[in-house]
Design an enzyme around this catalytic site. Structure first.
Site, PDB file in Angstrom:
ATOM      1  CG  ASP A   1      -1.809   1.204   1.335  1.00 39.98           C
ATOM      2  OD1 ASP A   1      -1.633   2.159   0.546  1.00 39.98           O
ATOM      3  OD2 ASP A   1      -2.687   1.218   2.218  1.00 39.98           O
TER       4      ASP A   1
ATOM      5  CG  ASN B   1       1.307   1.790 -12.839  1.00 41.66           C
ATOM      6  OD1 ASN B   1       1.061   2.424 -13.848  1.00 41.66           O
ATOM      7  ND2 ASN B   1       0.421   0.967 -12.264  1.00 41.66           N
TER       8      ASN B   1
ATOM      9  CE1 TYR C   1      -3.969  10.875 -12.252  1.00 43.39           C
ATOM     10  CE2 TYR C   1      -4.364  12.153 -14.240  1.00 43.39           C
ATOM     11  CZ  TYR C   1      -3.817  11.055 -13.617  1.00 43.39           C
ATOM     12  OH  TYR C   1      -3.103  10.139 -14.349  1.00 43.39           O
TER      13      TYR C   1
ATOM     14  CE  LYS D   1      -0.255  10.643 -12.411  1.00 44.45           C
ATOM     15  NZ  LYS D   1       0.534   9.472 -11.970  1.00 44.45           N
TER      16      LYS D   1
ATOM     17  CB  THR E   1      -6.926   2.511 -17.063  1.00 42.78           C
ATOM     18  OG1 THR E   1      -7.018   3.929 -16.844  1.00 42.78           O
ATOM     19  CG2 THR E   1      -5.756   2.229 -18.013  1.00 42.78           C
TER      20      THR E   1
END
Length: 245
Positions: free
Chosen positions: A65, A92, A168, A172, A203
Site C-alpha cells: 500500500d 505506477n 489529479y 502529476k 483503464t
C-alpha cells in the site's frame, strides 16, 4: 534467502494488479525479468500473479500500500530477503479521485488523498527500496506521469484547454518536479530516474474512456527501464519522445 543467483533483472511495479501496471509487468516478464506485482488487495494481487505466470512471466506478489510507511518498509524487506537487491522500480500506482475537481469547490481532503498516493506514495516507496537499488549494476526508476501534468500542455489552447483538474493534474505536475529532484540527487549513483506518459489509455482510472490499450501505454515504461548507462535522466517521455514540461 537470496534466490537471485542467476543474474536476472529484478523489478518491482506498484499498482501492477491491473491496467497499465499489469501490462508493464507483462512487458518486463517478456524480457525474462523477475517481476514483483505490487498491490494492496491480496486477491487482486494473487489473481494478477497467476495470470502473469500463465503468460510465462516470472511474477511474484509484493503486498504494498503506497500510502502506508510500514507497508513500503515491509515490501523492501521482502525484496531484501528474497533477492538482496532491486534493479528496476516502476512507480505506477495512482488514483484520480472524483472527476468533480473544480478548484473553487474541490474537497481539499480529496486533493490530499490524491497527492498522498501519486506523489508521496512514489517518494515513500522509492526511499524504502533505495538501498536495494544502490546494489544494482544498472538501477532504473520509472515514474508514471501523464501529459496532464505538463504545464505547457495544460496551458496550450489546442491541447488540454478543456481540462479542469484541481487534484489529479497538479499531482502529476508535482510528481514531475519531484522526479527531477531525484534525478539530480541520484546522478552520482548511476540511478537513472525518468518520467513516462502512457497516453490516454482505457483503464479504471479514467472510467475506461481512454483510446489506447494498457499494453500500448506500457511500452514507454519498459523502454525507460531498459535504458543504457549513458541514457537520459530527469526527463519526461511518451512513446514518441520527449514531452514539454
Amino acid at each position: 534467502m537470496n534466490e537471485n543467483t542467476n543474474g536476472r533483472t529484478v523489478a518491482l511495479v506498484t499498482g501492477a494488479n491491473k491496467g497499465i501496471g499489469y501490462e508493464i509487468a507483462a512487458g518486463m516478464g517478456e524480457l525474462g525479468w523477475q517481476v514483483g506485482v505490487g498491490a494492496r488487495d491480496a486477491q487482486r494481487r494473487e489473481d494478477a500473479v497467476r495470470t502473469l505466470r500463465a503468460r510465462g512471466v516470472d511474477a511474484f506478489g509484493v503486498p504494498l500500500d503506497v500510502t502506508d510507511d510500514a507497508s513500503a518498509t515491509a515490501a523492501a524487506k521482502l525484496l531484501e530477503e528474497r533477492f538482496g537487491r532491486l534493479d528496476v522500480l516502476v512507480n505506477n500506482a495512482a488514483v484520480a479521485g472524483s472527476w468533480n475537481q473544480e478548484p473553487t469547490t474541490v474537497d481539499l481532503e480529496l486533493v490530499r488523498q490524491v497527492v498522498d498516493t501519486n506523489v508521496l506514495g512514489v517518494m515513500r516507496v522509492t526511499n524504502a527500496v533505495l538501498p536495494l537499488l544502490r546494489r544494482s549494476a544498472a538501477p532504473r526508476i520509472v515514474n508514471m506521469s501523464s501529459g496532464v501534468g505538463s504545464l505547457a500542455l495544460q496551458s496550450d489552447p489546442d491541447e488540454l484547454a478543456g481540462l479542469v483538474s484541481a487534484a489529479y493534474a497538479p499531482s502529476k505536475t508535482f510528481l514531475n518536479a519531484v522526479t527531477v529532484q531525484y534525478a539530480k540527487a541520484l546522478s552520482g549513483d548511476g540511478i537513472l530516474v525518468n518520467l513516462a506518459c502512457p497516453g490516454f489509455c482505457d483503464t479504471d482510472l479514467n472510467g475506461h474512456r481512454g483510446t489506447r490499450t494498457p499494453a500500448q501505454g506500457a511500452v514507454v515504461a519498459v523502454r525507460l527501464a531498459t535504458l543504457p548507462a549513458d541514457g537520459p535522466t530527469g526527463r519526461f517521455f511518451n512513446e514518441d519522445g520527449p514531452l514539454p514540461w
